[in-house]
Design a protein around this motif. Structure first.
Motif, PDB file in Angstrom:
ATOM      1  N   GLU A   1       0.657  -1.057   0.056  1.00  0.00           N
ATOM      2  CA  GLU A   1       0.100  -0.147   0.099  1.00  0.00           C
ATOM      3  C   GLU A   1       0.881   1.278  -0.012  1.00  0.00           C
ATOM      4  OE1 GLU A   1      -3.272   0.263  -0.110  1.00  0.00           O
ATOM      5  OE2 GLU A   1      -3.379  -2.087  -0.514  1.00  0.00           O
ATOM      6  N   MET A   2       0.347   2.165  -0.647  1.00  0.00           N
ATOM      7  CA  MET A   2       1.062   3.652  -0.764  1.00  0.00           C
ATOM      8  C   MET A   2       0.087   4.687  -0.464  1.00  0.00           C
ATOM      9  SD  MET A   2       3.657   3.661  -3.987  1.00  0.00           S
ATOM     10  CE  MET A   2       3.703   2.300  -4.844  1.00  0.00           C
ATOM     11  N   SER A   3       0.808   6.003   0.258  1.00  0.00           N
ATOM     12  CA  SER A   3      -0.073   6.814   0.286  1.00  0.00           C
ATOM     13  C   SER A   3      -0.678   7.436  -1.069  1.00  0.00           C
ATOM     14  CB  SER A   3       0.876   7.967   1.117  1.00  0.00           C
ATOM     15  OG  SER A   3       1.763   8.441   0.406  1.00  0.00           O
ATOM     16  N   GLU A   4      -1.651   8.454  -1.026  1.00  0.00           N
ATOM     17  CA  GLU A   4      -1.909   9.126  -2.237  1.00  0.00           C
ATOM     18  C   GLU A   4      -0.906   9.732  -2.947  1.00  0.00           C
ATOM     19  OE1 GLU A   4      -5.505  12.117  -3.976  1.00  0.00           O
ATOM     20  OE2 GLU A   4      -5.701  11.368  -1.866  1.00  0.00           O
ATOM     21  N   ALA A   5      -0.109  10.597  -2.264  1.00  0.00           N
ATOM     22  CA  ALA A   5       1.004  11.434  -2.697  1.00  0.00           C
ATOM     23  C   ALA A   5       2.014  10.458  -3.222  1.00  0.00           C
ATOM     24  CB  ALA A   5       1.675  12.329  -1.766  1.00  0.00           C
ATOM     25  N   ALA A   6       2.347   9.275  -2.752  1.00  0.00           N
ATOM     26  CA  ALA A   6       3.319   8.504  -3.191  1.00  0.00           C
ATOM     27  C   ALA A   6       2.819   7.676  -4.473  1.00  0.00           C
ATOM     28  CB  ALA A   6       3.793   7.252  -2.311  1.00  0.00           C
ATOM     29  N   MET A   7       1.659   7.435  -4.497  1.00  0.00           N
ATOM     30  CA  MET A   7       1.111   6.856  -5.478  1.00  0.00           C
ATOM     31  C   MET A   7       1.034   7.733  -6.831  1.00  0.00           C
ATOM     32  SD  MET A   7       0.082   3.936  -6.460  1.00  0.00           S
ATOM     33  CE  MET A   7      -0.759   3.153  -7.852  1.00  0.00           C
ATOM     34  N   ASN A   8       0.668   8.984  -6.753  1.00  0.00           N
ATOM     35  CA  ASN A   8       0.606   9.980  -7.755  1.00  0.00           C
ATOM     36  C   ASN A   8       1.975  10.144  -8.316  1.00  0.00           C
ATOM     37  OD1 ASN A   8      -2.068  10.377  -7.465  1.00  0.00           O
ATOM     38  ND2 ASN A   8      -1.601  12.056  -6.021  1.00  0.00           N
ATOM     39  N   TYR A   9       3.102  10.056  -7.337  1.00  0.00           N
ATOM     40  CA  TYR A   9       4.431  10.272  -7.899  1.00  0.00           C
ATOM     41  C   TYR A   9       4.815   8.945  -8.752  1.00  0.00           C
ATOM     42  CZ  TYR A   9       9.330  10.808  -7.672  1.00  0.00           C
ATOM     43  OH  TYR A   9      10.783  10.793  -8.058  1.00  0.00           O
ATOM     44  N   PHE A  10       4.534   7.848  -8.131  1.00  0.00           N
ATOM     45  CA  PHE A  10       4.834   6.609  -8.790  1.00  0.00           C
ATOM     46  C   PHE A  10       4.050   6.360 -10.186  1.00  0.00           C
ATOM     47  CE2 PHE A  10       7.016   2.747  -7.674  1.00  0.00           C
ATOM     48  CZ  PHE A  10       6.427   1.725  -8.617  1.00  0.00           C
ATOM     49  N   SER A  11       2.652   6.914 -10.110  1.00  0.00           N
ATOM     50  CA  SER A  11       2.099   6.800 -11.389  1.00  0.00           C
ATOM     51  C   SER A  11       2.830   7.638 -12.381  1.00  0.00           C
ATOM     52  CB  SER A  11       0.735   7.270 -11.282  1.00  0.00           C
ATOM     53  OG  SER A  11       0.064   6.629 -10.394  1.00  0.00           O
ATOM     54  N   ALA A  12       3.364   8.790 -12.059  1.00  0.00           N
ATOM     55  CA  ALA A  12       3.854   9.697 -13.184  1.00  0.00           C
ATOM     56  C   ALA A  12       5.156   9.115 -13.628  1.00  0.00           C
ATOM     57  CB  ALA A  12       4.412  11.109 -12.286  1.00  0.00           C
ATOM     58  N   LEU A  13       5.868   8.402 -12.724  1.00  0.00           N
ATOM     59  CA  LEU A  13       7.030   7.771 -12.973  1.00  0.00           C
ATOM     60  C   LEU A  13       6.800   6.556 -14.129  1.00  0.00           C
ATOM     61  CD1 LEU A  13       9.136   7.193  -9.970  1.00  0.00           C
ATOM     62  CD2 LEU A  13       9.717   8.719 -11.554  1.00  0.00           C
ATOM     63  N   MET A  14       5.497   5.760 -13.895  1.00  0.00           N
ATOM     64  CA  MET A  14       5.183   4.888 -14.810  1.00  0.00           C
ATOM     65  C   MET A  14       4.525   5.511 -16.173  1.00  0.00           C
ATOM     66  SD  MET A  14       5.677   1.661 -13.192  1.00  0.00           S
ATOM     67  CE  MET A  14       4.311   0.738 -14.517  1.00  0.00           C
ATOM     68  N   SER A  15       4.062   6.388 -16.095  1.00  0.00           N
ATOM     69  CA  SER A  15       3.130   7.002 -17.416  1.00  0.00           C
ATOM     70  C   SER A  15       4.306   7.755 -18.257  1.00  0.00           C
ATOM     71  CB  SER A  15       2.375   8.228 -16.956  1.00  0.00           C
ATOM     72  OG  SER A  15       2.823   9.332 -16.541  1.00  0.00           O
ATOM     73  N   THR A  16       5.309   8.233 -17.780  1.00  0.00           N
ATOM     74  CA  THR A  16       6.583   8.694 -18.687  1.00  0.00           C
ATOM     75  C   THR A  16       7.808   7.623 -18.776  1.00  0.00           C
ATOM     76  OG1 THR A  16       7.942   9.283 -16.563  1.00  0.00           O
ATOM     77  CG2 THR A  16       6.428  11.063 -17.613  1.00  0.00           C
ATOM     78  N   ASN A  17       7.644   6.293 -18.569  1.00  0.00           N
ATOM     79  CA  ASN A  17       8.405   5.314 -18.513  1.00  0.00           C
ATOM     80  C   ASN A  17       9.869   5.610 -17.582  1.00  0.00           C
ATOM     81  OD1 ASN A  17       6.791   3.608 -20.231  1.00  0.00           O
ATOM     82  ND2 ASN A  17       7.339   4.896 -22.018  1.00  0.00           N
ATOM     83  N   THR A  18       9.703   6.598 -17.079  1.00  0.00           N
ATOM     84  CA  THR A  18      11.121   6.650 -16.161  1.00  0.00           C
ATOM     85  C   THR A  18      11.251   5.479 -15.306  1.00  0.00           C
ATOM     86  OG1 THR A  18      10.554   9.122 -16.356  1.00  0.00           O
ATOM     87  CG2 THR A  18      12.268   8.323 -14.585  1.00  0.00           C
ATOM     88  N   LEU A  19      10.458   4.739 -14.722  1.00  0.00           N
ATOM     89  CA  LEU A  19      10.589   3.659 -13.757  1.00  0.00           C
ATOM     90  C   LEU A  19      11.328   2.638 -14.725  1.00  0.00           C
ATOM     91  CD1 LEU A  19      10.316   3.089 -11.035  1.00  0.00           C
ATOM     92  CD2 LEU A  19       8.069   1.795 -11.724  1.00  0.00           C
ATOM     93  N   TYR A  20      10.903   2.720 -15.964  1.00  0.00           N
ATOM     94  CA  TYR A  20      11.666   1.641 -16.626  1.00  0.00           C
ATOM     95  C   TYR A  20      13.191   1.963 -17.130  1.00  0.00           C
ATOM     96  CZ  TYR A  20       7.210  -0.552 -17.351  1.00  0.00           C
ATOM     97  OH  TYR A  20       5.933  -0.897 -17.126  1.00  0.00           O
ATOM     98  N   ILE A  21      13.549   3.262 -16.819  1.00  0.00           N
ATOM     99  CA  ILE A  21      14.794   3.478 -17.163  1.00  0.00           C
ATOM    100  C   ILE A  21      15.529   3.415 -15.892  1.00  0.00           C
ATOM    101  CG2 ILE A  21      16.381   5.597 -17.501  1.00  0.00           C
ATOM    102  CD1 ILE A  21      14.027   6.659 -19.364  1.00  0.00           C
ATOM    103  N   VAL A  22      14.882   3.682 -14.541  1.00  0.00           N
ATOM    104  CA  VAL A  22      15.638   3.217 -13.411  1.00  0.00           C
ATOM    105  C   VAL A  22      15.902   1.873 -13.358  1.00  0.00           C
ATOM    106  CG1 VAL A  22      15.344   2.958 -10.984  1.00  0.00           C
ATOM    107  CG2 VAL A  22      14.577   5.335 -12.154  1.00  0.00           C
ATOM    108  N   ALA A  23      14.835   0.729 -13.716  1.00  0.00           N
ATOM    109  CA  ALA A  23      15.182  -0.533 -13.702  1.00  0.00           C
ATOM    110  C   ALA A  23      16.401  -0.903 -14.645  1.00  0.00           C
ATOM    111  CB  ALA A  23      13.785  -1.147 -14.249  1.00  0.00           C
ATOM    112  N   ILE A  24      16.119  -0.488 -15.668  1.00  0.00           N
ATOM    113  CA  ILE A  24      17.513  -0.641 -16.725  1.00  0.00           C
ATOM    114  C   ILE A  24      18.834  -0.208 -16.169  1.00  0.00           C
ATOM    115  CG2 ILE A  24      18.643  -0.015 -18.885  1.00  0.00           C
ATOM    116  CD1 ILE A  24      15.604   0.194 -19.938  1.00  0.00           C
ATOM    117  N   VAL A  25      18.980   0.844 -15.485  1.00  0.00           N
ATOM    118  CA  VAL A  25      19.922   1.363 -14.877  1.00  0.00           C
ATOM    119  C   VAL A  25      20.359   0.553 -13.542  1.00  0.00           C
ATOM    120  CG1 VAL A  25      21.317   3.045 -13.375  1.00  0.00           C
ATOM    121  CG2 VAL A  25      19.887   3.648 -15.457  1.00  0.00           C
ATOM    122  N   GLU A  26      19.440  -0.186 -12.764  1.00  0.00           N
ATOM    123  CA  GLU A  26      19.849  -1.032 -11.581  1.00  0.00           C
ATOM    124  C   GLU A  26      20.345  -2.375 -12.015  1.00  0.00           C
ATOM    125  OE1 GLU A  26      16.293   0.781  -8.186  1.00  0.00           O
ATOM    126  OE2 GLU A  26      15.676  -0.932  -9.651  1.00  0.00           O
TER     127      GLU A  26
END
Length: 124
Positions: free
Chosen positions: A33-58
């Motif tokens: 579970e995430m707070s609403e603010a964290a979920m909004n931030y996480f959703s922005a990372l997902m919608s811009t594919n930034t999270l996948y860039i983070v994953a590739i770097v990791e």
């Protein structure tokens, strides 16, 4: 530094990075579970594919640690992700900051272990 401790830590950290990076693609560990603010931030990372860039770097950082190739460079690049992970958890999800703290501590330890490789960069 080629001590047994460093080699073991390098391998453990490499596996840690590969597993958590791959999880961003494969979702084999539940996010919780995430707070609403964290979920909004996480959703922005997902919608811009930034999270996948983070994953590739990791994943690349993890592979570089396992192979001990370009690891000093990848530890510098990974520090950006480590700091952002700590800040995300500190301000939006403080209850789950443990993994981010482990990430940044291991990153700092690896930077220290490779300190001789950075002398040319920081030389006045």
């Amino acid at each position: 530094m080629n001590s047994t401790f460093f080699i073991g830590l390098r391998i453990v950290f490499g596996l840690f990075l590969i597993i958590f990076g791959a999880n961003k693609f494969l979702h084999f560990m539940p996010a919780g579970e995430m707070s609403e603010a964290a979920m909004n931030y996480f959703s922005a990372l997902m919608s811009t594919n930034t999270l996948y860039i983070v994953a590739i770097v990791e994943i690349l950082a993890g592979v570089s640690l396992l192979l001990n190739k370009f690891a000093p460079l990848m530890m510098l690049i990974l520090m950006i992700i480590s700091v952002n992970a700590v800040l995300f958890h500190a301000f939006l999800e403080p209850g789950s900051i443990g993994g981010a703290i482990v990430l940044i501590i291991l990153n700092i330890v690896m930077l220290y272990a490779y300190k001789a490789r950075y002398k040319e960069i920081i030389r006045p």
